[in-house]
Scaffold this motif. Structure first.
Motif, PDB file in Angstrom:
ATOM      1  N   LEU A 119     -66.807  52.993 -29.630  1.00  0.00           N
ATOM      2  CA  LEU A 119     -68.070  53.516 -30.148  1.00  0.00           C
ATOM      3  C   LEU A 119     -68.304  52.881 -31.515  1.00  0.00           C
ATOM      4  CD1 LEU A 119     -70.462  55.404 -29.694  1.00  0.00           C
ATOM      5  CD2 LEU A 119     -69.175  57.194 -30.868  1.00  0.00           C
ATOM      6  N   ASP A 120     -69.213  51.911 -31.556  1.00  0.00           N
ATOM      7  CA  ASP A 120     -69.475  51.166 -32.779  1.00  0.00           C
ATOM      8  C   ASP A 120     -70.222  52.018 -33.801  1.00  0.00           C
ATOM      9  OD1 ASP A 120     -68.406  48.884 -31.533  1.00  0.00           O
ATOM     10  OD2 ASP A 120     -70.371  48.365 -30.678  1.00  0.00           O
ATOM     11  N   PHE A 121     -70.180  51.606 -35.070  1.00  0.00           N
ATOM     12  CA  PHE A 121     -71.044  52.232 -36.063  1.00  0.00           C
ATOM     13  C   PHE A 121     -72.492  52.047 -35.597  1.00  0.00           C
ATOM     14  CE2 PHE A 121     -67.366  51.235 -38.891  1.00  0.00           C
ATOM     15  CZ  PHE A 121     -67.085  52.547 -39.252  1.00  0.00           C
ATOM     16  N   GLY A 122     -73.246  53.133 -35.587  1.00  0.00           N
ATOM     17  CA  GLY A 122     -74.614  53.085 -35.083  1.00  0.00           C
ATOM     18  C   GLY A 122     -74.707  53.172 -33.574  1.00  0.00           C
ATOM     19  N   GLY A 123     -73.575  53.252 -32.880  1.00  0.00           N
ATOM     20  CA  GLY A 123     -73.575  53.342 -31.420  1.00  0.00           C
ATOM     21  C   GLY A 123     -74.181  54.647 -30.942  1.00  0.00           C
ATOM     22  N   ILE A 124     -74.837  54.590 -29.782  1.00  0.00           N
ATOM     23  CA  ILE A 124     -75.570  55.735 -29.247  1.00  0.00           C
ATOM     24  C   ILE A 124     -74.938  56.217 -27.949  1.00  0.00           C
ATOM     25  CG2 ILE A 124     -77.767  56.450 -28.205  1.00  0.00           C
ATOM     26  CD1 ILE A 124     -79.186  54.568 -30.165  1.00  0.00           C
ATOM     27  N   SER A 159     -74.184  47.636 -48.609  1.00  0.00           N
ATOM     28  CA  SER A 159     -74.467  46.267 -48.180  1.00  0.00           C
ATOM     29  C   SER A 159     -74.820  46.191 -46.697  1.00  0.00           C
ATOM     30  CB  SER A 159     -73.262  45.361 -48.470  1.00  0.00           C
ATOM     31  OG  SER A 159     -72.161  45.688 -47.638  1.00  0.00           O
ATOM     32  N   ARG A 160     -74.466  47.233 -45.938  1.00  0.00           N
ATOM     33  CA  ARG A 160     -74.746  47.221 -44.494  1.00  0.00           C
ATOM     34  C   ARG A 160     -75.649  48.360 -44.038  1.00  0.00           C
ATOM     35  NH1 ARG A 160     -69.068  46.807 -41.466  1.00  0.00           N
ATOM     36  NH2 ARG A 160     -68.303  48.124 -43.165  1.00  0.00           N
ATOM     37  N   PHE A 161     -75.994  49.262 -44.949  1.00  0.00           N
ATOM     38  CA  PHE A 161     -76.724  50.470 -44.550  1.00  0.00           C
ATOM     39  C   PHE A 161     -78.102  50.166 -43.967  1.00  0.00           C
ATOM     40  CE2 PHE A 161     -79.609  54.021 -45.482  1.00  0.00           C
ATOM     41  CZ  PHE A 161     -78.965  55.033 -44.792  1.00  0.00           C
ATOM     42  N   ASP A 162     -78.920  49.414 -44.676  1.00  0.00           N
ATOM     43  CA  ASP A 162     -80.295  49.187 -44.229  1.00  0.00           C
ATOM     44  C   ASP A 162     -80.338  48.501 -42.867  1.00  0.00           C
ATOM     45  OD1 ASP A 162     -81.277  50.370 -46.506  1.00  0.00           O
ATOM     46  OD2 ASP A 162     -81.705  48.498 -47.552  1.00  0.00           O
ATOM     47  N   ALA A 163     -79.537  47.478 -42.690  1.00  0.00           N
ATOM     48  CA  ALA A 163     -79.531  46.760 -41.409  1.00  0.00           C
ATOM     49  C   ALA A 163     -79.024  47.656 -40.284  1.00  0.00           C
ATOM     50  CB  ALA A 163     -78.670  45.498 -41.515  1.00  0.00           C
ATOM     51  N   SER A 164     -78.008  48.467 -40.595  1.00  0.00           N
ATOM     52  CA  SER A 164     -77.451  49.360 -39.574  1.00  0.00           C
ATOM     53  C   SER A 164     -78.473  50.401 -39.135  1.00  0.00           C
ATOM     54  CB  SER A 164     -76.199  50.040 -40.122  1.00  0.00           C
ATOM     55  OG  SER A 164     -75.628  50.910 -39.151  1.00  0.00           O
ATOM     56  N   VAL A 165     -79.150  51.020 -40.090  1.00  0.00           N
ATOM     57  CA  VAL A 165     -80.124  52.059 -39.752  1.00  0.00           C
ATOM     58  C   VAL A 165     -81.334  51.451 -39.041  1.00  0.00           C
ATOM     59  CG1 VAL A 165     -81.687  53.799 -40.683  1.00  0.00           C
ATOM     60  CG2 VAL A 165     -79.373  53.614 -41.570  1.00  0.00           C
ATOM     61  N   SER A 166     -81.759  50.261 -39.460  1.00  0.00           N
ATOM     62  CA  SER A 166     -82.869  49.598 -38.784  1.00  0.00           C
ATOM     63  C   SER A 166     -82.535  49.335 -37.321  1.00  0.00           C
ATOM     64  CB  SER A 166     -83.203  48.283 -39.496  1.00  0.00           C
ATOM     65  OG  SER A 166     -84.230  47.597 -38.825  1.00  0.00           O
ATOM     66  N   SER A 167     -81.305  48.888 -37.064  1.00  0.00           N
ATOM     67  CA  SER A 167     -80.867  48.666 -35.681  1.00  0.00           C
ATOM     68  C   SER A 167     -80.821  49.978 -34.904  1.00  0.00           C
ATOM     69  CB  SER A 167     -79.485  48.003 -35.685  1.00  0.00           C
ATOM     70  OG  SER A 167     -78.985  47.877 -34.374  1.00  0.00           O
ATOM     71  N   LEU A 185     -76.515  61.337 -29.221  1.00  0.00           N
ATOM     72  CA  LEU A 185     -75.557  61.393 -30.319  1.00  0.00           C
ATOM     73  C   LEU A 185     -75.371  59.991 -30.876  1.00  0.00           C
ATOM     74  CD1 LEU A 185     -72.947  63.619 -28.466  1.00  0.00           C
ATOM     75  CD2 LEU A 185     -74.617  64.390 -30.164  1.00  0.00           C
ATOM     76  N   VAL A 186     -75.569  59.844 -32.186  1.00  0.00           N
ATOM     77  CA  VAL A 186     -75.531  58.535 -32.830  1.00  0.00           C
ATOM     78  C   VAL A 186     -74.427  58.524 -33.885  1.00  0.00           C
ATOM     79  CG1 VAL A 186     -76.870  56.774 -34.017  1.00  0.00           C
ATOM     80  CG2 VAL A 186     -78.039  58.437 -32.549  1.00  0.00           C
ATOM     81  N   ARG A 187     -73.561  57.516 -33.803  1.00  0.00           N
ATOM     82  CA  ARG A 187     -72.536  57.397 -34.837  1.00  0.00           C
ATOM     83  C   ARG A 187     -73.163  56.854 -36.123  1.00  0.00           C
ATOM     84  NH1 ARG A 187     -66.966  53.731 -35.065  1.00  0.00           N
ATOM     85  NH2 ARG A 187     -66.034  54.867 -36.822  1.00  0.00           N
ATOM     86  N   HIS A 188     -72.722  57.355 -37.243  1.00  0.00           N
ATOM     87  CA  HIS A 188     -73.250  56.987 -38.557  1.00  0.00           C
ATOM     88  C   HIS A 188     -73.022  55.504 -38.871  1.00  0.00           C
ATOM     89  CE1 HIS A 188     -69.155  56.683 -40.125  1.00  0.00           C
ATOM     90  NE2 HIS A 188     -68.888  57.777 -39.435  1.00  0.00           N
ATOM     91  N   PRO A 189     -73.725  54.959 -39.865  1.00  0.00           N
ATOM     92  CA  PRO A 189     -73.480  53.586 -40.339  1.00  0.00           C
ATOM     93  C   PRO A 189     -72.116  53.478 -41.020  1.00  0.00           C
ATOM     94  CG  PRO A 189     -75.645  54.375 -41.040  1.00  0.00           C
ATOM     95  CD  PRO A 189     -74.891  55.571 -40.530  1.00  0.00           C
ATOM     96  N   PRO A 190     -71.659  52.253 -41.304  1.00  0.00           N
ATOM     97  CA  PRO A 190     -70.337  52.074 -41.915  1.00  0.00           C
ATOM     98  C   PRO A 190     -70.226  52.742 -43.281  1.00  0.00           C
ATOM     99  CG  PRO A 190     -71.185  49.984 -41.081  1.00  0.00           C
ATOM    100  CD  PRO A 190     -72.310  50.967 -41.006  1.00  0.00           C
ATOM    101  N   PRO A 191     -69.109  53.430 -43.532  1.00  0.00           N
ATOM    102  CA  PRO A 191     -68.868  53.990 -44.867  1.00  0.00           C
ATOM    103  C   PRO A 191     -68.199  52.966 -45.769  1.00  0.00           C
ATOM    104  CG  PRO A 191     -67.128  54.678 -43.388  1.00  0.00           C
ATOM    105  CD  PRO A 191     -68.065  53.821 -42.569  1.00  0.00           C
ATOM    106  N   ASP A 192     -68.169  53.260 -47.041  1.00  0.00           N
ATOM    107  CA  ASP A 192     -67.538  52.380 -48.026  1.00  0.00           C
ATOM    108  C   ASP A 192     -66.083  52.810 -48.191  1.00  0.00           C
ATOM    109  OD1 ASP A 192     -66.961  50.620 -50.017  1.00  0.00           O
ATOM    110  OD2 ASP A 192     -68.218  51.557 -51.555  1.00  0.00           O
ATOM    111  N   VAL A 193     -65.221  52.241 -47.351  1.00  0.00           N
ATOM    112  CA  VAL A 193     -63.805  52.608 -47.366  1.00  0.00           C
ATOM    113  C   VAL A 193     -63.000  51.472 -46.735  1.00  0.00           C
ATOM    114  CG1 VAL A 193     -63.874  53.784 -45.123  1.00  0.00           C
ATOM    115  CG2 VAL A 193     -62.164  54.466 -46.824  1.00  0.00           C
TER     116      VAL A 193
END
Length: 203
Positions: A180-185, A29-37, A5-13
């Motif tokens: 559980l961080d954004f992108g945390g597994i 601004s953070r999506f690509d780096a978050s998904v790459s990680s 189970l993977v938490r999604h990248p940061p939302p714009d909020v």
């Protein structure tokens, strides 16, 4: 069966806003780096194995990341509303400071059973996500019933924490304070009898 189970990248909020079921866009601004990680850590965790399916909440902050992960494995995304974040009802998109203090106190006194006006309780979420996970064993998508099948799901902090507690047969809210961080597994290994073992948290 392995369930990752993977938490999604940061939302714009804004950080002080109560959001759950609202379909927020990703923070570009953070999506690509978050998904790459996420991809790098997921591949390392899989250690040469390939998921049989990539699942996702329908909310775009999860679905967009799931699309990228699925494409990297040559898979399509299986979307399921049961993986969506908690519905906060009348609290959605309001500042936490603007929510009635008595309601917040009622929630704090019964985290498992309290529902915001027009919304869901933690127990509601635990039930729906558990039903989804049990279906992977009893009625697997596309016939993927292999004992060592790996299912990956991109979802949200609330459902991931609540399902982890349910899978480990802990009290419903036992994992709500776990970071559980954004992108945390979260990696769970599920035996044939449904018994679960936690392999990794917030990896």
């Amino acid at each position: 069966m392995d369930l990752i189970l993977v938490r999604h990248p940061p939302p714009d909020v804004a950080s002080n806003v109560c959001y759950g079921r609202t379909d927020l866009p990703v923070d570009v601004s953070r999506f690509d780096a978050s998904v790459s990680s996420m991809q790098t850590r997921l591949v390392a965790l899989l250690n040469g194995r390939t998921p049989v399916a990539i699942h996702s909440s329908p909310l775009q902050r999860a679905r967009r990341a799931a699309d990228v992960l699925a494409a990297s494995f040559g898979l399509r995304v299986t979307q399921d509303t049961r993986l969506a974040e908690m519905d906060f009802g009348a609290w959605e998109m309001r500042s936490w400071d603007a929510i009635d203090r008595h309601d917040l106190e009622a929630w704090a006194n019964d985290v498992s059973g309290f529902s915001p006006p027009g919304g869901e309780s933690a127990r509601d979420i635990a039930v729906r996500v558990d039903a989804w996970a049990r279906g992977l064993r009893t009625d697997p998508p596309d016939g993927h019933a292999e004992k060592n099948a790996v299912h990956v799901a991109v979802a949200h902090a609330g459902p991931i924490r609540l399902h982890t507690a349910t899978a480990l047969r802990l009290p419903t809210t036992a994992c709500l304070s776990w970071t559980l961080d954004f992108g945390g597994i979260c990696h769970l290994r599920i035996a044939d009898d449904g018994q679960a073992r936690l392999i990794r948290w917030n990896g």
